[in-house]
Design a protein around this motif. Structure first.
Motif, PDB file in Angstrom:
ATOM      1  N   LEU A 388      10.101  -8.957  -2.373  1.00  0.00           N
ATOM      2  CA  LEU A 388       9.708  -7.793  -3.349  1.00  0.00           C
ATOM      3  C   LEU A 388       8.474  -7.354  -2.853  1.00  0.00           C
ATOM      4  O   LEU A 388       8.277  -5.930  -2.729  1.00  0.00           O
ATOM      5  CB  LEU A 388       9.619  -8.071  -4.721  1.00  0.00           C
ATOM      6  N   VAL A 389       7.577  -8.046  -2.505  1.00  0.00           N
ATOM      7  CA  VAL A 389       6.059  -7.626  -2.051  1.00  0.00           C
ATOM      8  C   VAL A 389       6.221  -6.932  -0.690  1.00  0.00           C
ATOM      9  O   VAL A 389       5.735  -5.855  -0.441  1.00  0.00           O
ATOM     10  CB  VAL A 389       5.304  -8.816  -1.988  1.00  0.00           C
ATOM     11  N   PHE A 423     -10.399  17.687   7.068  1.00  0.00           N
ATOM     12  CA  PHE A 423      -8.823  17.460   7.178  1.00  0.00           C
ATOM     13  C   PHE A 423      -8.644  16.075   7.865  1.00  0.00           C
ATOM     14  O   PHE A 423      -7.708  15.491   7.398  1.00  0.00           O
ATOM     15  CB  PHE A 423      -8.122  19.145   7.390  1.00  0.00           C
ATOM     16  N   GLU A 424      -9.008  15.951   8.917  1.00  0.00           N
ATOM     17  CA  GLU A 424      -8.836  15.226  10.052  1.00  0.00           C
ATOM     18  C   GLU A 424      -8.995  13.774   9.438  1.00  0.00           C
ATOM     19  O   GLU A 424      -8.489  12.860   9.754  1.00  0.00           O
ATOM     20  CB  GLU A 424      -9.316  15.557  11.490  1.00  0.00           C
ATOM     21  N   GLU A 425     -10.418  13.973   8.892  1.00  0.00           N
ATOM     22  CA  GLU A 425     -10.803  12.520   8.134  1.00  0.00           C
ATOM     23  C   GLU A 425      -9.579  12.220   6.983  1.00  0.00           C
ATOM     24  O   GLU A 425      -9.763  10.935   7.020  1.00  0.00           O
ATOM     25  CB  GLU A 425     -12.298  12.827   7.785  1.00  0.00           C
ATOM     26  N   LEU A 426      -9.473  13.165   6.469  1.00  0.00           N
ATOM     27  CA  LEU A 426      -8.704  12.780   5.164  1.00  0.00           C
ATOM     28  C   LEU A 426      -7.268  12.103   5.767  1.00  0.00           C
ATOM     29  O   LEU A 426      -6.822  11.145   5.197  1.00  0.00           O
ATOM     30  CB  LEU A 426      -8.395  13.928   4.146  1.00  0.00           C
ATOM     31  N   ARG A 427      -6.840  12.629   6.991  1.00  0.00           N
ATOM     32  CA  ARG A 427      -5.467  12.171   7.373  1.00  0.00           C
ATOM     33  C   ARG A 427      -5.646  10.692   7.942  1.00  0.00           C
ATOM     34  O   ARG A 427      -4.857   9.990   7.840  1.00  0.00           O
ATOM     35  CB  ARG A 427      -5.028  13.059   8.454  1.00  0.00           C
ATOM     36  N   THR A 428      -6.845  10.656   8.625  1.00  0.00           N
ATOM     37  CA  THR A 428      -7.177   9.532   9.296  1.00  0.00           C
ATOM     38  C   THR A 428      -7.236   8.189   8.326  1.00  0.00           C
ATOM     39  O   THR A 428      -6.927   6.887   8.151  1.00  0.00           O
ATOM     40  CB  THR A 428      -8.525   9.292   9.950  1.00  0.00           C
ATOM     41  N   ARG A 429      -7.781   8.634   6.902  1.00  0.00           N
ATOM     42  CA  ARG A 429      -7.877   7.766   5.872  1.00  0.00           C
ATOM     43  C   ARG A 429      -6.567   7.093   5.369  1.00  0.00           C
ATOM     44  O   ARG A 429      -6.168   5.964   5.092  1.00  0.00           O
ATOM     45  CB  ARG A 429      -8.853   8.263   4.627  1.00  0.00           C
ATOM     46  N   VAL A 430      -5.592   8.350   5.301  1.00  0.00           N
ATOM     47  CA  VAL A 430      -4.256   8.090   4.821  1.00  0.00           C
ATOM     48  C   VAL A 430      -3.482   7.139   5.769  1.00  0.00           C
ATOM     49  O   VAL A 430      -2.940   6.007   5.369  1.00  0.00           O
ATOM     50  CB  VAL A 430      -3.637   9.413   4.289  1.00  0.00           C
ATOM     51  N   ASN A 431      -3.705   7.577   7.061  1.00  0.00           N
ATOM     52  CA  ASN A 431      -3.048   6.619   8.080  1.00  0.00           C
ATOM     53  C   ASN A 431      -3.763   5.129   8.044  1.00  0.00           C
ATOM     54  O   ASN A 431      -2.902   4.218   8.556  1.00  0.00           O
ATOM     55  CB  ASN A 431      -3.558   7.191   9.569  1.00  0.00           C
ATOM     56  N   THR A 432      -5.035   5.136   7.888  1.00  0.00           N
ATOM     57  CA  THR A 432      -5.613   3.684   7.664  1.00  0.00           C
ATOM     58  C   THR A 432      -4.885   2.859   6.616  1.00  0.00           C
ATOM     59  O   THR A 432      -4.287   1.700   6.824  1.00  0.00           O
ATOM     60  CB  THR A 432      -7.166   3.720   7.202  1.00  0.00           C
ATOM     61  N   LEU A 433      -4.694   3.433   5.376  1.00  0.00           N
ATOM     62  CA  LEU A 433      -3.825   3.063   4.221  1.00  0.00           C
ATOM     63  C   LEU A 433      -2.527   2.591   4.938  1.00  0.00           C
ATOM     64  O   LEU A 433      -1.815   1.362   4.625  1.00  0.00           O
ATOM     65  CB  LEU A 433      -3.593   3.608   3.076  1.00  0.00           C
ATOM     66  N   ALA A 434      -1.793   3.462   5.450  1.00  0.00           N
ATOM     67  CA  ALA A 434      -0.418   3.202   5.826  1.00  0.00           C
ATOM     68  C   ALA A 434      -0.432   1.963   7.053  1.00  0.00           C
ATOM     69  O   ALA A 434       0.605   1.188   7.106  1.00  0.00           O
ATOM     70  CB  ALA A 434       0.179   4.451   6.650  1.00  0.00           C
ATOM     71  N   VAL A 435      -1.602   2.046   8.083  1.00  0.00           N
ATOM     72  CA  VAL A 435      -1.572   0.808   8.905  1.00  0.00           C
ATOM     73  C   VAL A 435      -1.559  -0.528   8.189  1.00  0.00           C
ATOM     74  O   VAL A 435      -0.918  -1.579   8.313  1.00  0.00           O
ATOM     75  CB  VAL A 435      -2.672   0.894   9.973  1.00  0.00           C
ATOM     76  N   VAL A 436      -2.296  -0.390   7.088  1.00  0.00           N
ATOM     77  CA  VAL A 436      -2.686  -1.731   6.352  1.00  0.00           C
ATOM     78  C   VAL A 436      -1.216  -2.332   5.791  1.00  0.00           C
ATOM     79  O   VAL A 436      -0.760  -3.421   5.766  1.00  0.00           O
ATOM     80  CB  VAL A 436      -3.720  -1.618   5.180  1.00  0.00           C
ATOM     81  N   HIS A 437      -0.630  -1.092   5.177  1.00  0.00           N
ATOM     82  CA  HIS A 437       0.402  -1.755   4.318  1.00  0.00           C
ATOM     83  C   HIS A 437       1.601  -2.019   5.317  1.00  0.00           C
ATOM     84  O   HIS A 437       2.626  -2.897   5.062  1.00  0.00           O
ATOM     85  CB  HIS A 437       1.100  -0.435   3.465  1.00  0.00           C
ATOM     86  N   ILE A 439       1.000  -3.440   8.404  1.00  0.00           N
ATOM     87  CA  ILE A 439       0.500  -4.721   8.975  1.00  0.00           C
ATOM     88  C   ILE A 439       1.138  -5.969   7.732  1.00  0.00           C
ATOM     89  O   ILE A 439       1.693  -6.944   7.962  1.00  0.00           O
ATOM     90  CB  ILE A 439      -0.853  -4.981   9.312  1.00  0.00           C
ATOM     91  N   LEU A 440       0.813  -5.437   6.338  1.00  0.00           N
ATOM     92  CA  LEU A 440       1.284  -6.584   5.196  1.00  0.00           C
ATOM     93  C   LEU A 440       2.881  -6.512   5.271  1.00  0.00           C
ATOM     94  O   LEU A 440       3.055  -7.596   5.069  1.00  0.00           O
ATOM     95  CB  LEU A 440       0.606  -5.890   3.904  1.00  0.00           C
ATOM     96  N   HIS A 441       3.550  -5.569   5.547  1.00  0.00           N
ATOM     97  CA  HIS A 441       4.955  -5.729   5.548  1.00  0.00           C
ATOM     98  C   HIS A 441       5.598  -6.653   6.475  1.00  0.00           C
ATOM     99  O   HIS A 441       6.454  -7.333   6.619  1.00  0.00           O
ATOM    100  CB  HIS A 441       5.623  -4.346   5.491  1.00  0.00           C
ATOM    101  N   GLU A 445       3.300 -14.157   6.416  1.00  0.00           N
ATOM    102  CA  GLU A 445       2.783 -14.527   5.068  1.00  0.00           C
ATOM    103  C   GLU A 445       2.259 -13.365   4.085  1.00  0.00           C
ATOM    104  O   GLU A 445       1.255 -12.786   4.719  1.00  0.00           O
ATOM    105  CB  GLU A 445       1.784 -15.793   5.329  1.00  0.00           C
ATOM    106  N   GLY A 446       2.591 -13.406   3.013  1.00  0.00           N
ATOM    107  CA  GLY A 446       2.399 -11.902   2.262  1.00  0.00           C
ATOM    108  C   GLY A 446       1.002 -12.105   1.665  1.00  0.00           C
ATOM    109  O   GLY A 446       0.439 -11.063   0.902  1.00  0.00           O
ATOM    110  N   SER A 447       0.383 -13.281   1.647  1.00  0.00           N
ATOM    111  CA  SER A 447      -1.001 -13.566   1.056  1.00  0.00           C
ATOM    112  C   SER A 447      -2.107 -13.260   1.961  1.00  0.00           C
ATOM    113  O   SER A 447      -3.247 -13.348   1.509  1.00  0.00           O
ATOM    114  CB  SER A 447      -0.977 -14.711   0.368  1.00  0.00           C
ATOM    115  N   ALA A 448      -1.922 -12.952   3.242  1.00  0.00           N
ATOM    116  CA  ALA A 448      -3.130 -12.850   4.281  1.00  0.00           C
ATOM    117  C   ALA A 448      -2.605 -11.943   5.312  1.00  0.00           C
ATOM    118  O   ALA A 448      -1.464 -11.843   5.502  1.00  0.00           O
ATOM    119  CB  ALA A 448      -3.706 -14.159   4.623  1.00  0.00           C
ATOM    120  N   VAL A 449      -3.654 -11.388   6.020  1.00  0.00           N
ATOM    121  CA  VAL A 449      -3.708 -10.390   7.144  1.00  0.00           C
ATOM    122  C   VAL A 449      -4.170 -11.012   8.490  1.00  0.00           C
ATOM    123  O   VAL A 449      -5.556 -11.504   8.181  1.00  0.00           O
ATOM    124  CB  VAL A 449      -4.028  -8.969   6.705  1.00  0.00           C
TER     125      VAL A 449
END
Length: 579
Positions: A388-389, A423-437, A439-441, A445-449
């Motif tokens: 699920l996670v 605008f580019e900085e905003l898109r970079t921040r959103v891309n950063t969150l997408a990269v994190v998720h 990697i988590l996906h 192990e879902g408890s560490a990166v």
């Protein structure tokens, strides 16, 4: 907290000791052992019987001593009765002779009278009449004319009121050993007027005593009041065995004394009073013959309880080991196997154990089966939760990618300038969150990166920013970063690097370094030369905000053309990174 089996084996031993203190350590005291307590109980149970046996042995020994004492007393009195009667007869003869006027006056008929009396008494060797000066006035057999100066005569002169016995001595008349019996003769005024003497044949008395003790096989002797030996059936042995100190024990309860002869043979003797002239009879028998098996019986009374105790304790020791401890140790090994997660193990050896241990083994096996079922259920729940996670991270990543795509579409109409940069900085921040998720996906192990993988993805993202020219190098260990730290850490790192790079400027080399020690994570971001040394208002505050979420703070330092930003953050408790 519930632990799955693979974690239970890694539990800190100090935590286990808190539940059962000293359960797996050394005994707390001397009796902190099943075997020792059972041995103590057995000793306490045997103690009354052992004490009773020892008391019985002491009573047996006392009874044997009393019996031996009575036997020796009877033998002594029986052996000396003839000699005592002879001495009494001698005194009677002297009493009778004292009334004969011819003897008393030492007349012409005195010698014939005394000689006739001597012939009629086989135990008498000579008889005579002595005047008050010790001169022999008359005798049955010729004898020395005076005895004045002899110790026995001086004693009689000093105490003439009773008959007297002399020590054993050689007779000058008969050339044999004799014992002289003296009867004082009083004068009409009551003063000492001489004595009548009778010589007993000591050799004949020895022979009579020897004949009386042939069957008993002991050593008998008769002593006067001064402790001088008068008669003995074995003069050599009697002198070795009977001491003056031993003859003093002829009271109301004579004591038994043990001595050894010249050959080392042990004898036991006692003395008995004869109630005549202070005479005592001593009788000795070999100790082994007197007591027989008594010493062995007494020793057995003391040794048997000890032997029984030793045999009982040895048997109990092995019985406890074979019937109790081996099954306890086996159950302990079984529980250790179950603690390591091998729940399919079956304790088949318990089929030979007593019923109590079979029941305990069945309970342990049922517990292991229940833990196995619970473990399977927990694994299913954990797998479902992990799935699920990962699905959530996958959907968040997809949603963020959609947002990035929409931002890219809307950004086509934005020209160059400050708005385009934001605008580019905003898109970079959103891309950063997408990269994190993402990697988590993809994480196993879902408890560490993995920190190095996250930084590599961020480096690729930063090098692709349109209005920044960056060259990012990663220097980080391959450690695990808690999942709740991944997003703020990634956003903080991106904000710091974007803040150091000059828009539309020359290529800026950036190094992101990380190190971990004592549960803390130290991040160092170095840029230069040609780094932006003037922090724009609000950007460093945003970096500090992400650092605060991580539980630490940032410091900025400038050295020449280089800028270094350092952050120190604690790793979450219980989340120690592993290489």
């Amino acid at each position: 907290m519930e632990l799955v089996p693979k974690d239970a084996a890694r539990v800190d031993p100090r935590r286990r000791m808190g539940i059962f203190p000293l359960s797996s350590g050394a005994p707390r005291d001397l009796l902190d052992s099943v075997r020792r307590r059972l041995l103590l109980v057995a000793l306490l149970a045997i103690a009354p019987v052992a004490s009773l046996s020892m008391v019985q042995g002491l009573m047996h020994l006392k009874g044997a001593e009393d019996e031996a004492r009575q036997r020796l007393l009877q033998l002594a009195v029986s052996a000396a009765s003839s000699q005592a009667n002879i001495i009494a007869s001698a005194e009677s003869v002297l009493q009778a002779m004292k009334t004969v006027e011819a003897v008393r006056a030492a007349g012409s008929a005195c010698q014939a009278t005394l000689y006739g009396a001597t012939l009629s008494l086989p135990f008498v060797s000579n008889m005579g009449v002595l005047d008050k000066d010790g001169t022999v006035a008359c005798s049955a057999i010729a004898a020395p004319r005076s005895v004045a100066g002899e110790p026995w005569w001086d004693n009689l002169v000093r105490a003439p009121a009773r008959p007297t016995l002399t020590e054993r001595r050689m007779s000058p008349a008969t050339r044999t050993e004799i014992i002289i019996v003296l009867e004082p003769l009083p004068a009409p005024d009551g003063s000492f007027d001489g004595a009548i003497a009778l010589g007993l044949d000591a050799t004949r008395l020895d022979t009579m005593l020897r004949q009386a003790t042939v069957e008993a096989g002991g050593v008998a002797a008769i002593f006067d009041a001064a402790g001088r030996e008068l008669i003995s059936n074995s003069r050599t042995l009697s002198q070795e065995l009977f001491s003056p100190a031993g003859l003093a024990g002829s009271g109301s309860r004579p004591v038994l004394r043990e001595v050894a002869d010249a050959t080392g043979r042990k004898w036991t003797y006692t003395v008995a009073p004869l109630d005549r002239q202070g005479l005592v009879a001593a009788y000795a028998l070999p100790t082994r013959e007197l007591f027989g098996w008594t010493p062995l019986a007494v020793a057995a009374s003391f040794a048997l309880p000890g032997l029984v105790a030793v045999v009982c304790l040895v048997g109990l020791w092995f019985a406890v080991d074979r019937m109790v401890l081996q099954w306890l140790n086996y159950l302990r090994r079984v529980t250790s196997v179950y603690a390591r997660g091998h729940y399919r193990f079956r304790p088949t050896r318990l089929e030979r154990a007593p019923s109590e241990f079979r029941a305990l083994g069945a309970a342990v096996e049922n517990m292991a089966h229940a833990v196995r079922l619970r473990d399977a259920k927990l694994r299913e729940n954990l797998a479902e939760k992990t799935a699920l996670v990962r699905e959530i991270h996958h959907r968040i990543k997809n949603s963020l990618q959609v947002v990035v795509s929409l931002l890219s579409l809307y950004g086509l109409g934005i020209g160059q300038g400050e708005d385009r940069r934001r605008f580019e900085e905003l898109r970079t921040r959103v891309n950063t969150l997408a990269v994190v998720h993402r990697i988590l996906h993809e994480a196993s192990e879902g408890s560490a990166v993995k920190l190095r993988e996250l930084l590599r993805e961020l480096a690729a993202l930063l090098e692709g920013v349109p209005d920044r020219s960056l060259s990012v190098r990663i220097d980080a260990p391959d450690v695990q970063l808690p999942v709740d730290m991944a997003a703020p850490f990634a956003l903080m790192a991106v904000e710091i690097v974007l803040g150091l790079a000059v828009p539309d400027g020359p290529k800026l080399p950036v190094t992101i370094g990380c190190s971990q020690s004592d549960g803390r994570l130290v991040v160092t971001i170095t840029a230069g030369p040609m780094a932006n040394t003037v922090a724009r208002p609000g950007r460093f505050d945003l970096d500090q905000g992400f650092a605060s979420q991580l539980g630490g703070q940032l410091t900025r330092a400038e050295t020449g053309d280089n800028v270094r930003v350092t952050g120190d953050f604690p790793l979450r408790p219980g989340r120690a990174p592993t290489a």
